[in-house]
Design an enzyme around this catalytic site. Sequence first.
Site, PDB file in Angstrom:
ATOM      1  N   GLU A 211       0.815  -1.221   0.000  1.00 52.84           N
ATOM      2  CA  GLU A 211       0.000   0.000   0.000  1.00 52.84           C
ATOM      3  C   GLU A 211       0.845   1.265   0.000  1.00 52.84           C
ATOM      4  O   GLU A 211       0.560   2.221  -0.705  1.00 52.84           O
ATOM      5  CB  GLU A 211      -0.965   0.019   1.200  1.00 52.84           C
ATOM      6  CG  GLU A 211      -2.159  -0.916   1.066  1.00 52.84           C
ATOM      7  CD  GLU A 211      -1.841  -2.355   1.427  1.00 52.84           C
ATOM      8  OE1 GLU A 211      -0.692  -2.624   1.851  1.00 52.84           O
ATOM      9  OE2 GLU A 211      -2.729  -3.207   1.287  1.00 52.84           O
TER      10      GLU A 211
ATOM     11  N   HIS B 114     -10.204  -4.981   9.969  1.00 50.65           N
ATOM     12  CA  HIS B 114     -10.651  -4.711   8.605  1.00 50.65           C
ATOM     13  C   HIS B 114     -11.893  -3.831   8.566  1.00 50.65           C
ATOM     14  O   HIS B 114     -12.552  -3.735   7.547  1.00 50.65           O
ATOM     15  CB  HIS B 114     -10.945  -6.030   7.856  1.00 50.65           C
ATOM     16  CG  HIS B 114      -9.724  -6.771   7.435  1.00 50.65           C
ATOM     17  ND1 HIS B 114      -8.667  -6.985   8.276  1.00 50.65           N
ATOM     18  CD2 HIS B 114      -9.371  -7.337   6.257  1.00 50.65           C
ATOM     19  CE1 HIS B 114      -7.723  -7.664   7.634  1.00 50.65           C
ATOM     20  NE2 HIS B 114      -8.128  -7.888   6.408  1.00 50.65           N
TER      21      HIS B 114
END
Lengths: 372, 328
Positions: free
Chosen positions: B62, B131
Amino acid sequence: MPITNALTTEIHRVSILDEHGQFDAKLGEDLIPNNDLIKLYEEMSLCRKLDEIAFKLQRSGRMGTYPQNMGQEANSLGAAYVLNQDDWLVTCYRENCGLFHRGLPPEKILLHWMGDERGNNIDPKLCITPIAVPIGTQMLHATGLAWASKYRGEKRIACTFFGDGATSEGDFHEAMNFAANLDIPVVFFCQNNHWAISVPGRIQCSAPTVAQRAIAYGMDTIQCDGNDIFAVVYCMRKAVELAREHGRPFFIEGVTYRLGDHTTADDARRYRDEEEVELWRQRDPIIRVRNYMKQLGIWDDSKEAALMEQVEAETAAIVKRAESIEAPDSDDFFNAMYAEIPPDLDLQRRTRRTSSIGQDPSQIERPQTSSR
Amino acid sequence: MSERIIEFRDALREAMSQEMRRDPRVFLLGEEVAEYDGAYKVSRGMLEEFGPRRIIDTPISESGFAGLAIGAAMLGLRPIVEFMSWSFSLVAADPILNNAPKMLYMSGGQFGCPIVIRGNDGAGGQLGSTHSWCVEGMFSNVPGLKMAIPAFPDDAKGMLATAIRDDDPVFFLESERLLAMKGHVPEGDYYVPFGKAVVRRPGTDVTLVSFGRPVHFCLDAAEELAKEGISCEVIDGRTIRPLDIDTIVKSVKKTNGCVVVDQSWSFGSPGSEVAAQVHAHCFDDLDNHVMRVHSADVPSPYAANLEQEYLPNARRIAEAVRSALYVA
């Protein structure tokens, strides 16, 4: 099944002009014409002098924290010498010499460290990104810039600089992996100056070279004597050819040494042996070029004296230019926040108050501008 | 107005595809966005139309692709970065917070950063606490960025198209729970301006202010409360930065009551900011202090029942409204 060898590899180390004046004529022939060598020498001398003056400016309260470049001039200079004018130079903070070679007015560097964002507002034609002080983030930007150039079908490449300490950062590994996987023309130039502030290289990385880290990403790599401008130029030529002609990244480890403190906020005497520093003073990139030029008969003491005089005058003029720039207006800190200033920020700008939310701006008297 | 009905996720894709057809500088990169059509199928078919040069599958990295996109934006391209989940943006905090929103400022105005970062935000899918991050509380604190959070399919298209055209970094928060929602979405060019809130349900007794998915919880609560004779005005803020405080203030001056509903944690959140601004602007108009309904101050629970209770649901909103109106 027998055990077979999956990979054998080697790391080449390039040295052309060593600290004893030995010159490898085969590798070094025609690498840097004499006229260019003199010019590069003069640029390193100016950079060194400005570095000394910057240190004094900080000590006398005329500048903020400053990271000295002393001893590492050859790396960025050799790189900038080989790169095209429109290739990206994506540096951290020990690449002054290369930035000056590209054409950055030196007072911009002083202005930056005096604490003025306008020091990083650089003429776009120079293709220089703002000095990156967080460690390693600029490698990803370089990868993105080079990728964007490729996307637009340009032949430009990017060269990014970072220290040995930065090679422990995740961003380093992510940038290297991206560049290798997506065929991005970036030259990754690690200035291995042996110290990440007070942490020595042997504690940062167990491998014998930093250069070998590139192998893991499938990237060509080389180590050079980073205090030898000839070796730097030699390696950069290889790197640039691969990047420009074949669109591949390349890794260079320039082995050098930070002769000064990490920054003016540091005192390296607390953790480094004087003998080690003295050893590296003998390997100074500037001294060896001077001696070599004398050997060639293209330099002498009177030329040196004249240069020193010129450098003295030029650096004084640079400091004067940097200090003559007016302090920014407090409007300025709102002006570069968004492409177009949003209403809430505009209210803060007009009222010069950050706590004015809910108040009618027309009822708030605008205080007089105060400069620093 | 088009009568065409499509899903929220298709509206997102339509905005990206239309902008990519219009502007060759726009490209999409992220994990699984190409071959796999995106983890939530938002980019379905885009690889086929635009090819691997513009629809780019990245390594699981990322910080890497966010940083690369920032570099590309500095050179004038218009990257759309998809985080499979905003939860994963945490490992890219340095590029998205320390670089993108301050690039213009730190370069003395030289380098803008026209980047759109988008992905699933918030709890509700029983994905567990790591998450299910709701990042608006943390990230809206940072000046230099814009933050958009659509609640309806037409806004999904119009706001994403606006984000892609914007010259500043835009954090675009999508709820995975809304992706299958269907609604009228105009065909062709459609842009919803930033900083313009919208009244989703007019009312007279109290103003409910929310952003993103909880707007629907507010509408549910308003429906319930209507049966008790309480009339709620529901405002969908649409963008958190810039915040359209004017529309909120106008409503509160009419209803004299305000409940802010925000799926982030309460401390230092968009909800607390709205409450503070409403107090400042409407001090003499309020019959009670501004009430706030947030997610509970714990990590997002894994268990389905606890997760529903954790979120600012319709029941908790209705309780807050009754309390604001002094209804026992």
